[in-house]
Design a protein around this motif. Structure first.
Motif, PDB file in Angstrom:
ATOM      1  N   UNK A  83       0.822  -1.203   0.000  1.00  0.00           N
ATOM      2  CA  UNK A  83       0.000   0.000   0.000  1.00  0.00           C
ATOM      3  C   UNK A  83       0.853   1.248   0.000  1.00  0.00           C
ATOM      4  N   UNK A  84       2.111   1.120   0.465  1.00  0.00           N
ATOM      5  CA  UNK A  84       2.925   2.317   0.666  1.00  0.00           C
ATOM      6  C   UNK A  84       3.781   2.695  -0.537  1.00  0.00           C
ATOM      7  N   UNK A  85       3.895   1.821  -1.516  1.00  0.00           N
ATOM      8  CA  UNK A  85       4.657   2.137  -2.718  1.00  0.00           C
ATOM      9  C   UNK A  85       4.230   1.184  -3.831  1.00  0.00           C
ATOM     10  N   UNK A 148       4.320  -9.527   4.993  1.00  0.00           N
ATOM     11  CA  UNK A 148       4.131 -10.324   3.784  1.00  0.00           C
ATOM     12  C   UNK A 148       3.522  -9.514   2.646  1.00  0.00           C
ATOM     13  N   UNK A 149       2.991  -8.331   2.974  1.00  0.00           N
ATOM     14  CA  UNK A 149       2.508  -7.449   1.914  1.00  0.00           C
ATOM     15  C   UNK A 149       3.619  -6.510   1.436  1.00  0.00           C
ATOM     16  N   UNK A 150       4.817  -6.728   1.969  1.00  0.00           N
ATOM     17  CA  UNK A 150       6.007  -5.909   1.654  1.00  0.00           C
ATOM     18  C   UNK A 150       5.842  -4.457   2.096  1.00  0.00           C
ATOM     19  N   UNK A 151       5.035  -4.233   3.123  1.00  0.00           N
ATOM     20  CA  UNK A 151       4.818  -2.877   3.620  1.00  0.00           C
ATOM     21  C   UNK A 151       5.626  -2.593   4.881  1.00  0.00           C
ATOM     22  N   UNK A 156      16.328  -4.248   6.826  1.00  0.00           N
ATOM     23  CA  UNK A 156      16.382  -5.376   5.896  1.00  0.00           C
ATOM     24  C   UNK A 156      15.446  -5.185   4.703  1.00  0.00           C
ATOM     25  N   UNK A 157      14.569  -4.166   4.788  1.00  0.00           N
ATOM     26  CA  UNK A 157      13.603  -3.975   3.708  1.00  0.00           C
ATOM     27  C   UNK A 157      14.332  -3.746   2.393  1.00  0.00           C
ATOM     28  N   UNK A 158      13.939  -4.474   1.382  1.00  0.00           N
ATOM     29  CA  UNK A 158      14.605  -4.343   0.089  1.00  0.00           C
ATOM     30  C   UNK A 158      13.756  -3.480  -0.833  1.00  0.00           C
ATOM     31  N   UNK A 159      14.054  -3.540  -2.083  1.00  0.00           N
ATOM     32  CA  UNK A 159      13.302  -2.744  -3.036  1.00  0.00           C
ATOM     33  C   UNK A 159      12.047  -3.479  -3.476  1.00  0.00           C
ATOM     34  N   UNK A 160      11.442  -2.963  -4.513  1.00  0.00           N
ATOM     35  CA  UNK A 160      10.206  -3.562  -5.020  1.00  0.00           C
ATOM     36  C   UNK A 160      10.445  -4.928  -5.652  1.00  0.00           C
TER      37      UNK A 160
END
Ligand SMILES: *[C@@H]1O[C@H](CO)[C@@H](O)[C@H](O)[C@H]1NC(C)=O
Ligand SMILES: *[C@@H]1O[C@H](CO)[C@@H](O)[C@H](O)[C@H]1NC(C)=O
Ligand SMILES: *[C@@H]1O[C@H](CO)[C@@H](O)[C@H](O)[C@H]1NC(C)=O
Ligand SMILES: *[C@@H]1O[C@H](CO)[C@@H](O)[C@H](O)[C@H]1NC(C)=O
Length: 282
Positions: A83-85, A148-151, A156-160
């Motif tokens: 939702x954030x990107x 799990x929604x990549x939000x 550690x957060x990676x790119x899209x």
């Protein structure tokens, strides 16, 4: 046949006599149609702002093609829509979810840094060490949904283009899960049990010509000779099998379900009644 009004001679003659009036009617009809189209176009212009955005969202929501993978793997492949990107060009790259279950001081931190050195892997660490996130089942689920929604934002957060996303869960933090008591819908209980039963009957029917062994959880818990039977089935030398699995649901079954009284009422007198007494305490 002569009675058929469409082939009747009189009828045809009447038609041609009225030809001029039908041409007149056609002209009127045309005018009405042109007016209708004009009015419609004015209406559409006024609706334009609303419809435009609706059509746009339909285009964006177009589902991704399932990747070329084995059928058994399909349930493990996801296409999260953060939702954030926007996942941009990787929108349709499949993503796999994982969880590292581990004990403390076992090198899992080091293992995680190895994973995170991969450009497509994002392992978000021991996120449930923060008390508020594990305070109840709904905060746990919310946190998992975000990850799990990549939000989820972390170092550690990676790119899209993340293709595997997960977290680390220390087994000694599992008590909160053990404290979670499901509320079982008693109206659906018997139909659901029947459905599961049908499914396993069908599976057995399907695999009846394939070599197989049916193993019930109860057998493993109550009868250790079953394990020897299984080893024989697999054609391996018999050994004493052990597991380091930690049982997180301790105590009688009646304490694991929120609405146990409903369960008793629903199952008593049915062929599933024995499920009520299946206490596997050790
Ligand atoms: C779960 O915990 C959060 C944070 O402590 C709280 O805001 C929420 O009301 C709790 N929800 C339930 C269902 O207990
Ligand atoms: C891994 O990341 C790279 C760079 O961001 C990207 O081009 C590639 O498609 C990703 N691979 C997968 C399997 O998602
Ligand atoms: C149980 O499930 C049925 C069917 O989905 C639903 O109508 C009913 O409200 C549920 N009951 C409870 C207590 O949730
Ligand atoms: C335990 O399992 C074996 C074979 O798996 C079976 O022959 C035996 O009857 C079982 N014993 C009990 C008490 O269920």
């Amino acid at each position: 046949m002569a009675d058929d009004p469409f082939l009747n001679k009189d009828n045809l003659m009447t038609k041609s006599a009225k030809k001029s009036s039908s041409v007149y009617r056609m002209v009127v009809l045309m005018i009405v149609m042109v007016c209708g189209v004009y009015i419609c176009s004015i209406c559409l212009k006024q609706l334009n702002f609303q419809t435009k955005s609706r059509f746009l969202s339909i285009v964006i929501d177009r589902p991704c093609e399932p990747p070329n993978i084995e059928e058994w793997e399909a349930p493990y492949v996801h296409f999260p829509g953060p939702q954030t990107y926007s996942r941009a060009e990787c929108r349709c790259n499949p993503v796999r979810y994982f969880a590292i279950l581990s004990m403390q001081r076992s090198g899992s931190g080091w293992f995680e840094t190895l994973l995170n050195s991969h450009i497509n892997i994002s392992s978000n660490g021991e996120i449930f060490s923060v008390k508020v996130r594990k305070s109840n089942a709904s905060t746990i689920l919310d946190t998992l949904d975000k990850i799990y929604n990549l939000d989820w934002y972390s170092s550690a957060a990676k790119n899209e283009c993340t293709a595997a996303v997960g977290l680390k869960w220390m087994l000694n933090q599992a008590e909160i899960l053990a404290r979670y008591k499901p509320f079982i819908n008693s109206t659906l209980l018997i139909p659901n049990l029947r459905q599961v039963e049908d499914m396993s009957t069908q599976a057995l029917e399907y695999f009846k010509s394939t070599r197989h062994i049916v193993v019930y959880y109860e057998d493993l818990v109550q009868n250790r000779t079953k394990l020897e039977e299984i080893q024989d089935f697999l054609r391996v030398p018999r050994r004493n099998l052990e597991s380091r699995q930690v049982k997180i649901h301790k105590g009688p079954l009646s304490e694991q379900v929120e609405n146990w009284k409903d369960m008793e009422k629903t199952l008593k007198g049915t062929k599933y009644e024995s499920f009520l007494y299946g206490d596997y305490r050790k």
